[in-house]
Design an enzyme around this catalytic site. Structure first.
Site, PDB file in Angstrom:
ATOM      1  N   LYS A 122       0.978  -1.126   0.416  1.00  0.00           N
ATOM      2  CA  LYS A 122      -0.143  -0.113  -0.037  1.00  0.00           C
ATOM      3  C   LYS A 122       0.796   1.430   0.173  1.00  0.00           C
ATOM      4  CE  LYS A 122      -0.724  -0.280   4.489  1.00  0.00           C
ATOM      5  NZ  LYS A 122      -0.074   1.618   4.889  1.00  0.00           N
ATOM      6  N   THR A 123       1.886   1.076   0.983  1.00  0.00           N
ATOM      7  CA  THR A 123       2.887   2.638   0.624  1.00  0.00           C
ATOM      8  C   THR A 123       3.241   2.534  -0.938  1.00  0.00           C
ATOM      9  OG1 THR A 123       4.194   1.480   2.836  1.00  0.00           O
ATOM     10  CG2 THR A 123       4.892   3.465   2.018  1.00  0.00           C
ATOM     11  N   ASP A 143      -3.778   7.992   4.199  1.00  0.00           N
ATOM     12  CA  ASP A 143      -3.044   6.036   4.516  1.00  0.00           C
ATOM     13  C   ASP A 143      -3.622   5.728   5.469  1.00  0.00           C
ATOM     14  OD1 ASP A 143      -1.931   3.774   4.469  1.00  0.00           O
ATOM     15  OD2 ASP A 143       0.261   5.268   5.176  1.00  0.00           O
ATOM     16  N   GLU A 144      -4.141   4.015   5.979  1.00  0.00           N
ATOM     17  CA  GLU A 144      -4.744   3.584   6.415  1.00  0.00           C
ATOM     18  C   GLU A 144      -5.776   3.919   7.397  1.00  0.00           C
ATOM     19  OE1 GLU A 144      -2.837   1.622   7.728  1.00  0.00           O
ATOM     20  OE2 GLU A 144      -0.757   1.121   7.766  1.00  0.00           O
ATOM     21  N   GLN A 193      -7.816  -4.625   9.720  1.00  0.00           N
ATOM     22  CA  GLN A 193      -6.897  -4.173  10.613  1.00  0.00           C
ATOM     23  C   GLN A 193      -7.558  -3.406  11.156  1.00  0.00           C
ATOM     24  OE1 GLN A 193      -2.424  -4.694   8.843  1.00  0.00           O
ATOM     25  NE2 GLN A 193      -3.596  -4.612   6.727  1.00  0.00           N
ATOM     26  N   ARG A 199       2.912  -9.525   9.981  1.00  0.00           N
ATOM     27  CA  ARG A 199       4.148  -9.224  10.259  1.00  0.00           C
ATOM     28  C   ARG A 199       5.503 -10.183  10.074  1.00  0.00           C
ATOM     29  NH1 ARG A 199       2.010  -4.643   9.581  1.00  0.00           N
ATOM     30  NH2 ARG A 199       0.491  -6.328   9.154  1.00  0.00           N
TER      31      ARG A 199
END
Length: 727
Positions: A34-35, A221-222, A252, A609
């Site tokens: 996503k980044t 973002d997020e 998330q 993670r």
């Protein structure tokens, strides 16, 4: 020739990056890049003649914002622009906006941003002024209620309209007093940055038009972590262009306790019916085994997107390792041993290993055991540099020097170092400030005036000492106008004899003085937008630092971190610990289905993670409030297929239907019954070592329920017929 921004993108990422106009929702699974999508899209827009100054990209941590900027300029192959207020956190963006239009807010543009310490201090004084008991109106709880109200854009006046109990009536009084004190101190808290930014644009069409013209493209973002006011700000910023591009993952969403609102992402398609929807389902981080485990866990939630995440790495060599331990110390010892094994055998760097847990308190056993085993570690969420006592003291002096109305700083340093000003005198200053609606600094000065008609009086001794303090502040204030902030800090240290104070009254004085030296170094290296306003810009940057920003990626140290803090990070090897019911899921979530779902999402975040190795550990006994309790395995462990794991298998049937087993044919043998209690370690001749999880007297015998190691589950026995030995 293809642009750099479109290199190495898969089909879904490419589709998202080249989205041109209008709203877009990118549902990005863990490790799906996503980044890369956000930064590639910004670079692509710049390559297509959109100025980077026309793009606003907002995220939640300085670390994420910094990474975003670095990637963008690397793609564009240009030198970084030193300051881009439009690419950063929500809070820094809003703070910049407010300083640009402070006159419309009724605050000075040099306002101070209060951190949690300042907020608690302010709230305690509000309680004292209102004669309310802090044991009933606990400061952190009340701050949570105030924050929740602010996140919903409920001012004290709006909050007052919905109160129905005496408790809520007093909360309103506290809220109002707290806000008045903030205004009096020329200070804003974190929530105020967002609330004031919203009202600034919502109530001033001219200002809203400026930002709508300035920012033609908005990226967030997020997005699943946004709260109500953040979404409202986003809608205002994009109200003209409608070019709002949001990236997030409902699975998330783990910050409801910070007022994050999962409905923002769930309802985005309804709010923007013409949205482009792109799903990023290919995971570039984790092995397929880890992905399968995470999907097995999250699929049990009713509110999930039911996506099929697949891995670019189909390595099936590393099954998930399940670990059982007697208590938290043995858990830490087993994990420390395994860390040493993989570091030696596989040459894994410690910096690529993390131990994760549900609550900060769980770190204690790991800190203890890792220290004994000489395994270097960094504790994320420990005392951060700018939260250390000596740093807070010096920065409070700096803040008070440039803002004499800063009550929090005034009360922190009036008797630091000790100068004979007791609690009684300080309370009189604070009360006089409250009664006369003035700052504590002005209150102190007024109480020192001989001609004062105040009913509150200071004794002669304290008066002299308070006057000495006022003289010091006025001297520093005068000097501050002609010297740099670095020189100001060193001048303060000398003027107040702070080094002597460290040596004579505090532990580790040499280390603390080195910290002050590092403070001066950090100020020297700080690059402001406006050099004439370096002090305020530096103080703002310090206020907006969070736990993740303090992580040191350069050192080869193991990371100890909570699951909440771990989102957005990745490690080769991850140890997820404390997987017991009551720990994860947390006991406070048991009665609320939505909270249980969030706890499940928290485990999902932790699992994803990990790149190659994942360990899931639990204990039979865990301490709390001086007692140890027997723990059952986390209900979430049952959802992970056994074929994905190696080690201790958690079988649902074993825990729900324990059987009484007679393993000795000679039932008439009389055996002396020892004292066996819950939590004791025992050994069975057939099933091996175990832990007693229940011990009940039964006539001349004891009925024992025992959880065994390996794959033997939980079983019941009568002691006299079992052959069990207490270890």
């Amino acid at each position: 020739m293809q642009s750099n921004s479109l290199n190495h993108l898969n089909e879904s990422q490419y589709s998202a990056v080249i989205h041109d106009k209008g709203p877009a929702l990118i549902i990005a699974g863990p490790g799906s890049g996503k980044t890369r999508v956000i930064t590639s899209r910004i670079a692509w827009l710049v390559e297509n003649n959109i100025s980077i100054h026309q793009i606003a990209a907002l995220t939640f941590t300085n670390k994420a914002a910094s990474e975003m900027k670095n990637r963008i300029f690397k793609m564009l192959d240009t030198n970084p622009i030193r300051f881009l207020p439009n690419i950063g956190t929500f809070h820094s963006f809003c703070a910049y906006m407010l300083r640009q239009h402070a006159e419309s807010l009724g605050v000075d543009k040099n306002f101070i941003i209060y951190d949690n310490y300042d907020q608690v201090s302010l709230l305690k004084r509000s309680l004292k002024d209102l004669n309310l008991d802090s044991k009933i109106y606990k400061p952190q709880v009340i701050l949570g209620l105030i924050s929740k109200s602010k996140s919903k854009l409920e001012t004290p006046e709006i909050y007052n309209k919905s109160i129905s109990t005496a408790f809520e009536k007093n909360v309103h009084k506290i809220y109002q007093t707290y806000q008045n004190k903030l205004l009096q101190s020329n200070a804003l808290d974190f929530d105020d940055l967002l609330v004031h930014a919203y009202f600034l644009m919502n109530k001033n069409k001219d200002i809203l038009d400026i930002y709508n013209e300035q920012y033609q493209y908005l990226m967030i973002d997020e997005f699943q972590d946004t709260n109500f006011v953040q979404y409202q700000i986003a809608q205002l910023l994009s109200s003209k262009s409608k070019n709002i591009f949001v990236v997030g993952d409902p699975d998330q969403s783990i910050y409801s306790w910070r007022n994050a609102d999962i409905t923002n992402i769930l309802n985005f398609k309804t709010d923007y019916p013409n949205s482009k929807i792109v799903y990023l389902n290919q995971n570039y981080r984790s092995s397929q085994i880890i992905i399968d485990a995470s999907q097995s866990v999250i699929s049990e939630n009713k509110n999930n997107y039911n996506r099929k995440i697949f891995s670019a790495n189909n390595n099936k060599n590393n099954l998930i390792v399940t670990v059982e331990a007697y208590d938290e110390i043995e858990e830490a010892e087993k994990i420390a041993k395994e860390i040493n094994n993989i570091v030696i055998s596989d040459k894994i760097q410690l910096s690529d290993i993390a131990i994760m847990y549900r609550t900060n308190a769980q770190s204690r056993a790991f800190e203890q055991v890792l220290s004994i085993n000489k395994i270097p570690f960094q504790l994320v969420g420990g005392t951060r540099f700018y939260q250390r006592q000596e740093i807070k003291d010096l920065l409070a002096y700096v803040r008070l020097t440039i803002n004499l109305n800063d009550d929090s700083s005034f009360l922190r340093v009036i008797n630091t170092p000790s100068r004979g000003i007791g609690k009684s005198s300080i309370d009189k200053i604070a009360m006089n400030a409250y009664l006369n609606n003035i700052s504590c600094y002005d209150s102190a000065k007024s109480l020192l005036e001989k001609s004062s008609n105040n009913e509150i009086k200071l004794s002669t001794g304290p008066s002299k000492n308070i006057q000495l303090f006022i003289d010091i502040i006025e001297k520093i204030n005068l000097i501050s106008k002609t010297i740099s902030i670095e020189e100001l800090v060193t001048t303060i240290i000398t003027t107040i004899n702070y080094k002597d104070y460290l040596i004579n009254y505090l532990s580790s004085p040499e280390e603390r003085f080195e910290n002050l030296e590092e403070l001066v170094n950090s100020i020297s290296s700080f690059e402001p937008i406006d050099h004439e306003n370096k002090i305020n810009e530096f103080l703002e940057s310090v206020s907006l630092i969070n736990d993740i920003d303090s992580m040191d990626d350069a050192q080869d140290k193991l990371t100890l971190i909570t699951l909440h803090q771990s989102k957005g990070l990745e490690y080769d090897s991850v140890f997820l610990t404390g997987l017991e019911d009551g720990t994860l899921p947390h006991i406070l979530s048991f009665d609320n289905e939505l909270e249980i779902e969030e706890e499940r999402r928290l485990l999902y975040v932790g699992i994803t993670r990990a790149k190659r190795r994942l360990y899931l550990s639990r204990v039979f006994k865990r301490g709390g409030w001086g007692k140890s309790e027997v723990k059952s395995p986390s209900r979430f462990l049952y959802d992970i297929p056994h074929k994905l794991t190696i080690g201790h298998k958690v079988k649902k049937s074993n825990f729900n239907t324990p059987k009484i087993i007679n393993t000795n044919k000679s039932e008439n043998i009389k055996t002396k019954i020892p004292e066996i209690n819950t939590g004791d370690k025992v050994k069975h001749p057939s099933f091996g070592n175990g832990i007693v999880i229940a011990s009940v007297n039964s006539k001349d015998d004891i009925e024992l329920t025992i959880a065994f190691d390996e794959n033997n589950g939980i079983k019941k026995f009568l002691y006299s017929m079992s052959g069990i030995i207490k270890i």
